[in-house]
Scaffold this motif. Structure first.
Motif, PDB file in Angstrom:
ATOM      1  N   ALA A  56       0.826  -1.214   0.000  1.00  0.00           N
ATOM      2  CA  ALA A  56       0.000   0.000   0.000  1.00  0.00           C
ATOM      3  C   ALA A  56       0.855   1.257   0.000  1.00  0.00           C
ATOM      4  O   ALA A  56       0.543   2.231  -0.696  1.00  0.00           O
ATOM      5  N   GLY A  60       0.476   3.824  -2.999  1.00  0.00           N
ATOM      6  CA  GLY A  60      -0.011   5.148  -2.614  1.00  0.00           C
ATOM      7  C   GLY A  60       0.900   6.268  -3.050  1.00  0.00           C
ATOM      8  O   GLY A  60       0.440   7.363  -3.409  1.00  0.00           O
ATOM      9  N   LEU A  83      -5.921   9.844   6.854  1.00  0.00           N
ATOM     10  CA  LEU A  83      -6.326   8.484   6.497  1.00  0.00           C
ATOM     11  C   LEU A  83      -5.604   7.460   7.362  1.00  0.00           C
ATOM     12  O   LEU A  83      -6.204   6.475   7.832  1.00  0.00           O
ATOM     13  N   ALA A  87      -7.437   4.640   9.886  1.00  0.00           N
ATOM     14  CA  ALA A  87      -7.191   3.208   9.723  1.00  0.00           C
ATOM     15  C   ALA A  87      -6.538   2.607  10.970  1.00  0.00           C
ATOM     16  O   ALA A  87      -6.806   1.448  11.318  1.00  0.00           O
ATOM     17  N   LEU A 103      -7.293  -3.490   6.928  1.00  0.00           N
ATOM     18  CA  LEU A 103      -7.090  -2.169   7.516  1.00  0.00           C
ATOM     19  C   LEU A 103      -5.623  -1.753   7.464  1.00  0.00           C
ATOM     20  O   LEU A 103      -5.305  -0.569   7.329  1.00  0.00           O
ATOM     21  N   ILE A 106      -5.127  -0.115   4.137  1.00  0.00           N
ATOM     22  CA  ILE A 106      -5.603   1.273   4.136  1.00  0.00           C
ATOM     23  C   ILE A 106      -4.647   2.162   4.932  1.00  0.00           C
ATOM     24  O   ILE A 106      -4.337   3.292   4.527  1.00  0.00           O
ATOM     25  N   GLN A 107      -4.169   1.648   6.038  1.00  0.00           N
ATOM     26  CA  GLN A 107      -3.200   2.399   6.849  1.00  0.00           C
ATOM     27  C   GLN A 107      -1.946   2.703   6.032  1.00  0.00           C
ATOM     28  O   GLN A 107      -1.394   3.809   6.096  1.00  0.00           O
ATOM     29  N   LEU A 109      -1.798   3.045   2.777  1.00  0.00           N
ATOM     30  CA  LEU A 109      -2.117   4.084   1.796  1.00  0.00           C
ATOM     31  C   LEU A 109      -1.958   5.474   2.405  1.00  0.00           C
ATOM     32  O   LEU A 109      -1.499   6.403   1.744  1.00  0.00           O
TER      33      LEU A 109
END
Length: 401
Positions: A56, A60, A83, A87, A103, A106-107, A109
């Motif tokens: 990620a 990202g 963000l 996350a 998660l 996402i963290q 990213l």
């Protein structure tokens, strides 16, 4: 200029912003075996929560780099840190390993902003040896994470459990946003953003992917980092489950390697002025590869010593501390107009390379040291081969020198 309080203050702010994402890696390393037991997951699935974070971060950065060129450095950082904080709260509340893995992606990213944008800020302000010195100072602050984070993580885990780690990094992200608001000026002014657009970003990526010298420099540092990522993903299992260290003892052992990286990186400005940046990279890549190869020969021959693992990797990490920040400076040197995009692509390629190395070694990983050391040796030798291919043997040089 390079020793002014403003210069040092900038390095501190950029280093702290860069360290927030890695803090979320290093702080929970001592908890990996515990997370597996708590969530009923095997070693490979727990390691996946680490691998997807790196994937990620890599993906990202492809977005944050151009966005920071178009909108400015600070808006990209604000969004990413926000963000990341959200996350992190989700990770703290996760009750299933697959939810935690999602998660963590996402963290990652969110954390990508802190990886891509500070390097672009360095290039906005400096080039050459001054840039190398600022990048090394940034790495000094950034590298405090692998020293303090595992120690802090082991203490937090012992007192309150692994979930508190994610609450702590959420608070760190919010503190980073506050620090940026009060202490960091925008370095990408409106006049510099005029030529930036999504179309220009894609053209810039295409240009960079055709630049063999840029890609070679990225690969030198990338293979070096991949070896460290291999150690990152496997060392807690090797040292805690095979050698019987406690989480705190493991954290101290891990911190030694980070200290070697940090200390050596602070010599980059001095050594760069004395010998040149290119010879510095070439020699350090060779020394690191020889040390890791010696470590592999020891374990492949049947040796099994924690002291050998720690001492040889300590020395190899010191030389890699001279390779990674210096190759980053050289890679961005000729791309000031698209520094955010060039920094992003560098980060993406290096993070995805590191994630691939972790995934491949994860297929054969165990709590014994040989699989981990094998992956580290392969990466170190590839870094050396790329350095010699990109920068030449002794007697050959490049314009960036």
């Amino acid at each position: 200029m390079s020793s002014s309080p403003r210069f040092l203050g900038l390095a501190l702010v950029l280093g702290l912003l860069s360290a927030i994402g890695p803090f979320a890696i290093d702080m929970y390393l001592p908890a990996l075996p515990l997370i597996g037991r708590d969530l009923g997951a095997d070693m490979q699935t727990v390691q996946l929560s680490l691998t997807v974070f790196f994937v990620a971060i890599g993906l990202g950065q492809l977005v944050y780099g151009p966005v920071s060129d178009m909108l400015g450095r600070k808006p990209a950082l604000y969004f990413g840190l926000g963000l990341f904080a959200l996350a992190s709260v989700g990770c703290a509340l996760a009750t299933d390993i697959h939810v935690l893995v999602a998660l963590r992606f996402i963290q990652g990213l969110g954390a990508a902003a802190g990886m891509a944008v500070p390097r672009a800020v360095v290039r906005d302000l400096h080039t050459g040896v001054d840039a190398a010195r600022l990048m090394s100072l940034l790495m000094l602050v950034f590298s405090v994470s692998p020293i303090l984070a595992p120690l802090a993580g082991s203490a937090v885990i012992a007192w309150t459990g692994w979930r508190t780690v994610f609450w702590a990094v959420a608070v760190a992200a919010l503190a980073g946003m506050a620090l940026m608001a009060s202490s960091l000026q925008e370095t990408r002014g409106p006049e510099a953003r005029v030529q930036s657009s999504l179309g220009a970003a894609w053209r810039a990526y295409a240009h960079l992917l055709r630049d063999r010298h840029y890609l070679g420099l990225v690969a030198i540092g990338g293979f070096g980092m991949a070896g460290f990522f291999t150690y990152l993903a496997n060392s807690s299992f090797v040292m805690i489950e095979h050698y019987g260290l406690t989480p705190t003892q493991y954290s101290l052992a891990f911190a030694l390697n980070a200290a070697a990286f940090i200390g050596a990186a602070q010599l980059n400005g001095l050594l760069g002025r004395r010998f040149g940046l290119v010879p510095l990279v070439r020699f350090s890549a060779l020394a690191s590869a020889l040390l890791v190869a010696a470590m592999w020969l020891f374990f492949a021959a049947g040796g099994d010593s924690l002291a050998v693992l720690i001492v040889l990797f300590f020395c190899a990490s010191a030389f890699m501390g001279q390779v990674v920040p210096t190759t980053a400076v050289l890679a961005l040197e000729a791309h000031g107009a698209i520094a955010g995009t060039a920094s992003a692509l560098m980060g993406t390629l290096q993070m995805l390379g590191g994630a691939a190395a972790m995934a491949l070694i994860g297929l054969v990983a165990s709590s014994r040291p040989l699989p981990m050391v094998t992956g580290m040796a392969i990466c170190a030798l590839l870094s050396l081969a790329t350095a010699l291919g990109t920068l030449g043997w002794r007697g050959r040089a490049v314009a960036a020198a």
